[in-house]
Scaffold this motif. Sequence first.
Motif, PDB file in Angstrom:
ATOM      1  N   GLY A  25       0.820  -1.209   0.000  1.00 57.26           N
ATOM      2  CA  GLY A  25       0.000   0.000   0.000  1.00 57.26           C
ATOM      3  C   GLY A  25       0.844   1.244   0.000  1.00 57.26           C
ATOM      4  N   GLU A  26       1.960   1.206   0.750  1.00 58.68           N
ATOM      5  CA  GLU A  26       2.845   2.369   0.769  1.00 58.68           C
ATOM      6  C   GLU A  26       3.485   2.594  -0.596  1.00 58.68           C
ATOM      7  OE1 GLU A  26       5.602   1.776   3.917  1.00 58.68           O
ATOM      8  OE2 GLU A  26       4.153   2.284   5.497  1.00 58.68           O
ATOM      9  N   LEU A  27       3.834   1.513  -1.289  1.00 59.88           N
ATOM     10  CA  LEU A  27       4.400   1.639  -2.632  1.00 59.88           C
ATOM     11  C   LEU A  27       3.378   2.229  -3.583  1.00 59.88           C
ATOM     12  CD1 LEU A  27       6.708   1.124  -4.602  1.00 59.88           C
ATOM     13  CD2 LEU A  27       5.824  -1.207  -4.913  1.00 59.88           C
ATOM     14  N   GLU A  28       2.122   1.777  -3.455  1.00 57.18           N
ATOM     15  CA  GLU A  28       1.062   2.329  -4.302  1.00 57.18           C
ATOM     16  C   GLU A  28       0.863   3.813  -4.033  1.00 57.18           C
ATOM     17  OE1 GLU A  28      -3.716   1.606  -5.182  1.00 57.18           O
ATOM     18  OE2 GLU A  28      -2.558   0.140  -4.035  1.00 57.18           O
ATOM     19  N   GLN A  29       0.925   4.196  -2.753  1.00 53.22           N
ATOM     20  CA  GLN A  29       0.788   5.610  -2.407  1.00 53.22           C
ATOM     21  C   GLN A  29       1.944   6.421  -2.968  1.00 53.22           C
ATOM     22  OE1 GLN A  29       0.461   5.602   1.839  1.00 53.22           O
ATOM     23  NE2 GLN A  29      -1.381   4.324   1.808  1.00 53.22           N
ATOM     24  N   LEU A  30       3.141   5.839  -2.937  1.00 56.97           N
ATOM     25  CA  LEU A  30       4.308   6.533  -3.480  1.00 56.97           C
ATOM     26  C   LEU A  30       4.139   6.755  -4.984  1.00 56.97           C
ATOM     27  CD1 LEU A  30       7.155   7.663  -3.095  1.00 56.97           C
ATOM     28  CD2 LEU A  30       8.032   5.346  -3.434  1.00 56.97           C
ATOM     29  N   ARG A  31       3.635   5.742  -5.685  1.00 59.24           N
ATOM     30  CA  ARG A  31       3.405   5.889  -7.114  1.00 59.24           C
ATOM     31  C   ARG A  31       2.347   6.953  -7.396  1.00 59.24           C
ATOM     32  NH1 ARG A  31       3.186  -0.623  -8.291  1.00 59.24           N
ATOM     33  NH2 ARG A  31       5.446  -0.961  -8.479  1.00 59.24           N
ATOM     34  N   ALA A  32       1.266   6.944  -6.603  1.00 63.15           N
ATOM     35  CA  ALA A  32       0.210   7.944  -6.798  1.00 63.15           C
ATOM     36  C   ALA A  32       0.748   9.349  -6.543  1.00 63.15           C
ATOM     37  CB  ALA A  32      -0.971   7.651  -5.866  1.00 63.15           C
ATOM     38  N   ALA A  33       1.571   9.499  -5.492  1.00 63.13           N
ATOM     39  CA  ALA A  33       2.138  10.813  -5.185  1.00 63.13           C
ATOM     40  C   ALA A  33       3.058  11.282  -6.308  1.00 63.13           C
ATOM     41  CB  ALA A  33       2.899  10.761  -3.866  1.00 63.13           C
ATOM     42  N   THR A  34       3.822  10.352  -6.878  1.00 61.86           N
ATOM     43  CA  THR A  34       4.707  10.700  -7.994  1.00 61.86           C
ATOM     44  C   THR A  34       3.898  11.168  -9.197  1.00 61.86           C
ATOM     45  OG1 THR A  34       6.359   9.097  -7.246  1.00 61.86           O
ATOM     46  CG2 THR A  34       6.491   9.838  -9.534  1.00 61.86           C
ATOM     47  N   ASP A  35       2.789  10.479  -9.485  1.00 60.42           N
ATOM     48  CA  ASP A  35       1.937  10.860 -10.610  1.00 60.42           C
ATOM     49  C   ASP A  35       1.336  12.254 -10.389  1.00 60.42           C
ATOM     50  OD1 ASP A  35       0.243  10.222 -13.062  1.00 60.42           O
ATOM     51  OD2 ASP A  35      -1.326  10.518 -11.559  1.00 60.42           O
ATOM     52  N   ILE A  36       0.899  12.531  -9.162  1.00 63.97           N
ATOM     53  CA  ILE A  36       0.336  13.845  -8.846  1.00 63.97           C
ATOM     54  C   ILE A  36       1.373  14.940  -9.071  1.00 63.97           C
ATOM     55  CG2 ILE A  36      -0.423  15.295  -6.905  1.00 63.97           C
ATOM     56  CD1 ILE A  36      -1.890  12.773  -5.839  1.00 63.97           C
ATOM     57  N   ARG A  37       2.578  14.730  -8.581  1.00 60.76           N
ATOM     58  CA  ARG A  37       3.637  15.746  -8.730  1.00 60.76           C
ATOM     59  C   ARG A  37       3.996  15.960 -10.199  1.00 60.76           C
ATOM     60  NH1 ARG A  37       5.267  13.009  -3.968  1.00 60.76           N
ATOM     61  NH2 ARG A  37       5.196  14.370  -2.146  1.00 60.76           N
ATOM     62  N   GLU A  38       4.045  14.875 -10.963  1.00 65.86           N
ATOM     63  CA  GLU A  38       4.388  15.015 -12.384  1.00 65.86           C
ATOM     64  C   GLU A  38       3.322  15.800 -13.129  1.00 65.86           C
ATOM     65  OE1 GLU A  38       5.035  11.076 -13.813  1.00 65.86           O
ATOM     66  OE2 GLU A  38       7.098  10.961 -13.045  1.00 65.86           O
ATOM     67  N   ARG A  39       2.055  15.532 -12.845  1.00 66.61           N
ATOM     68  CA  ARG A  39       0.978  16.265 -13.509  1.00 66.61           C
ATOM     69  C   ARG A  39       0.996  17.744 -13.143  1.00 66.61           C
ATOM     70  NH1 ARG A  39      -4.544  13.168 -12.502  1.00 66.61           N
ATOM     71  NH2 ARG A  39      -5.305  14.888 -13.791  1.00 66.61           N
ATOM     72  N   LEU A  40       1.266  18.032 -11.893  1.00 66.16           N
ATOM     73  CA  LEU A  40       1.312  19.425 -11.470  1.00 66.16           C
ATOM     74  C   LEU A  40       2.527  20.144 -12.060  1.00 66.16           C
ATOM     75  CD1 LEU A  40       0.193  19.121  -7.728  1.00 66.16           C
ATOM     76  CD2 LEU A  40      -1.123  20.016  -9.650  1.00 66.16           C
ATOM     77  N   LEU A  41       3.656  19.464 -12.119  1.00 65.04           N
ATOM     78  CA  LEU A  41       4.843  20.074 -12.729  1.00 65.04           C
ATOM     79  C   LEU A  41       4.623  20.361 -14.212  1.00 65.04           C
ATOM     80  CD1 LEU A  41       7.722  18.025 -11.047  1.00 65.04           C
ATOM     81  CD2 LEU A  41       7.380  20.506 -10.897  1.00 65.04           C
ATOM     82  N   GLN A  42       3.936  19.450 -14.895  1.00 64.18           N
ATOM     83  CA  GLN A  42       3.635  19.679 -16.305  1.00 64.18           C
ATOM     84  C   GLN A  42       2.733  20.903 -16.469  1.00 64.18           C
ATOM     85  OE1 GLN A  42       1.757  16.363 -18.239  1.00 64.18           O
ATOM     86  NE2 GLN A  42       1.576  17.398 -20.206  1.00 64.18           N
ATOM     87  N   ALA A  43       1.724  21.028 -15.602  1.00 63.23           N
ATOM     88  CA  ALA A  43       0.831  22.190 -15.664  1.00 63.23           C
ATOM     89  C   ALA A  43       1.583  23.477 -15.366  1.00 63.23           C
ATOM     90  CB  ALA A  43      -0.331  22.010 -14.680  1.00 63.23           C
ATOM     91  N   LEU A  44       2.513  23.419 -14.403  1.00 62.97           N
ATOM     92  CA  LEU A  44       3.302  24.612 -14.075  1.00 62.97           C
ATOM     93  C   LEU A  44       4.149  25.035 -15.270  1.00 62.97           C
ATOM     94  CD1 LEU A  44       4.083  26.521 -11.671  1.00 62.97           C
ATOM     95  CD2 LEU A  44       6.050  25.013 -11.333  1.00 62.97           C
ATOM     96  N   GLY A  45       4.661  24.068 -16.008  1.00 59.02           N
ATOM     97  CA  GLY A  45       5.494  24.380 -17.157  1.00 59.02           C
ATOM     98  C   GLY A  45       4.745  25.019 -18.308  1.00 59.02           C
ATOM     99  N   GLU A  46       3.412  24.967 -18.277  1.00 64.79           N
ATOM    100  CA  GLU A  46       2.616  25.583 -19.342  1.00 64.79           C
ATOM    101  C   GLU A  46       2.484  27.089 -19.179  1.00 64.79           C
ATOM    102  OE1 GLU A  46      -1.036  23.433 -19.269  1.00 64.79           O
ATOM    103  OE2 GLU A  46      -0.142  21.568 -20.003  1.00 64.79           O
ATOM    104  N   ASN A  47       2.961  27.630 -18.049  1.00 65.84           N
ATOM    105  CA  ASN A  47       3.008  29.085 -17.820  1.00 65.84           C
ATOM    106  C   ASN A  47       1.642  29.751 -18.021  1.00 65.84           C
ATOM    107  OD1 ASN A  47       5.798  29.193 -17.229  1.00 65.84           O
ATOM    108  ND2 ASN A  47       6.262  29.082 -19.417  1.00 65.84           N
ATOM    109  N   ARG A  48       0.625  29.214 -17.361  1.00 59.57           N
ATOM    110  CA  ARG A  48      -0.718  29.787 -17.484  1.00 59.57           C
ATOM    111  C   ARG A  48      -1.070  30.707 -16.320  1.00 59.57           C
ATOM    112  NH1 ARG A  48      -4.898  25.289 -18.081  1.00 59.57           N
ATOM    113  NH2 ARG A  48      -3.435  23.953 -16.987  1.00 59.57           N
ATOM    114  N   GLY A  49      -0.089  31.021 -15.487  1.00 63.02           N
ATOM    115  CA  GLY A  49      -0.337  31.921 -14.364  1.00 63.02           C
ATOM    116  C   GLY A  49      -1.076  31.222 -13.238  1.00 63.02           C
ATOM    117  N   LEU A  50      -1.332  31.973 -12.171  1.00 61.82           N
ATOM    118  CA  LEU A  50      -1.979  31.383 -11.001  1.00 61.82           C
ATOM    119  C   LEU A  50      -3.390  30.908 -11.302  1.00 61.82           C
ATOM    120  CD1 LEU A  50      -0.802  33.693  -8.079  1.00 61.82           C
ATOM    121  CD2 LEU A  50      -0.201  31.317  -8.496  1.00 61.82           C
TER     122      LEU A  50
END
Length: 523
Positions: A132-157
Amino acid sequence: MMFSVADFLNLPELQRARAELVCGEALDERAVRWVHTSEIFAISPLLKGGEVLMTTGLGLVAVSADARRGYIASLARIGVAALVLELGRTFSTVPPDIVAEAQRVGLPLVLLHGVVPFIEVTEVAHTRILGGELEQLRAATDIRERLLQALGENRGLVGFTAAISDVAGCPAALYSQSGELVAGALLGDDVAAASRSTTRVEPGERHTLRQPITVAGATWGYLLLDAAPSRRLRTVLDAAAPLLALEAGRSGFALLSRDQAGAELMRDMASGHYLGAAELNSRAVGVGLTVRSGQQVIAICVRTRAISPGSAGVLIAARNVARRVYGACLVAEHGGDVLVGALTRPRELRADLTRFAEELDRELRSTMGAAVMVSVGPAVDSVPALVGAIPAARETARLALRLTPSASVVLAADFALYQLLVSLVDDEKLEHFVADQLGPLLAHDAQTGAGLVMTLDAYLEAGLSKTHTAQALGIRRQTLYGRLERIETLLGGLDLDNRERRTALDLALVSWRLRSSSATTTR
C-alpha cells in the motif's frame, strides 16, 4: 491505499483463527502502520502508535486487575491500532477487566479462538502494508508530475489553480492572506474567513482542506480544496503548495486577475483563438465558472444607446452588475460589444436577464445617460458550447436594434423568426410573397403617406386591440377605425379571425420590417 484494522481482520489467517471483535468502532478508519508481537507487560514505551499488538497474554497472567487496566490504558494513549489476544495458552476466557477498560478507552480488542502462528499473520500483513505504501508513493509521484507539467505551461496562477482542481478532482480555490479570492471556485465567505485561522473548515456538511502558501518566508495565501479529507488530497495539497509559491514568486506578484483571465477567455471564444474544449473547460474552472447540475451557460451581449458601446465605463458597470446577479462570470469587450458569459437555471433565465438589464440601465443612466439593451443567445450545457452561443447573442442584438430599438431585453428564441428570414430577405420568392400580401397597402402608402402598413403591423402586435393600437400609434380611435376600414377594403375584405390569413400577414410584416430596417441601415 490505507491498510486498516478492518483490512487486518479480513486476512484469511485471522479468519482461520476464528477472530472475534469484542469492542471497537470505525475500524476502516484506524490505520495500521505495523503488526507487532510481544508478551512483555511494559511494552507501551517501545511502541510508536499505529501498531496492531498481538499477544497470548503471558505478561498479564501474574498481575492484578488494576495493572491489566493500566496496560490497556497505556496502549490506547500511545495510539495502538488494536490489541489481539489469543485465547487458550494463557487465558481460556478474556478477563472482564480487560474488556471493560478497552471499551472505556476505545481500544479495539480482538480475540483469537483458534491457534495461528503469529509469524504468518505478520508476514502477510506487512506485505499488504508495504504494498500500500508503494502504491501511495506511485500515486504521489503521478500527482507531482501532472502538477509540474501544468506549471510548465506558464498559465499563471489562475490556470495553475484550474490544473490543481483537475488533479484533485474537486473545486480548488486560491485565497490571498486577507481572504480575497485570487483564482478558482468561490467556496463561500465562511470558508474564506476561516481559511486564515483553521486547518479544516466544515460549513454545514462540506469539508474544506486548507494549505498555507509561503513565499519568501511569509504566508502569502491559502490553497483550499472543497472535498472530504483523504490521504490523496493531502498529497495534492503538499505537492501543489510549493509550486503555487514558485508561480507567485516568479511572476513578481504582477498577477493576472480573475477578471483579466475571464475577459481573455471570453475574447478567445468569440474570436476562435483556442486549442479545444479541454482548454476552455480548464480555463473556466480557473476563473470559478463551473457548471453544476441544473445549470446552463448563457452568452449575453450588451449594447447601449447614446454612448459608444465599447466604452470602458460600460464594461466596468456590466462586470459589477453581472457579479451581483450571476456570481462568477466572464466579461469582455470584443468588436464594439460588451459580452458576458454566465451561469443560470432555465426557469430563472428571463428573470435574471431582466434584473441584469434593469440594474445596468439604472447605473449607466445615472452615470452616463445611456440606455441599455441586452440580448442573450441560446442557453447551452457547457462553457465550450458558448463558442456557438456568442454569435447568436450578437446577431440578436443587431436585429433587435434594427427592428425593436426600444426593447431592453431580447432572447434569441424571441427572434427565431427574424433569424430564419434574415438570410432570405433578398430572396425573390419572399419579395413576391410580401407583394402578394401587402402590395395594395404599400402602393397606397407610397402615394398618400397614410401609414397603413405600419397601422396593420401595430394592430397585430397589440393582439387586435384597437385601444392599445391607437395608444401605440398616438392617434385617436376614430382615426384608427378609418385606417382599418381602408386596410380591409384594399386587401379585399380582410378577415383577421382566420388564423392562416393572420399568420401570412404576420410573416409578410416581419419581412417588411427586415427590408425596411436593412434599407435604412444602408443609407
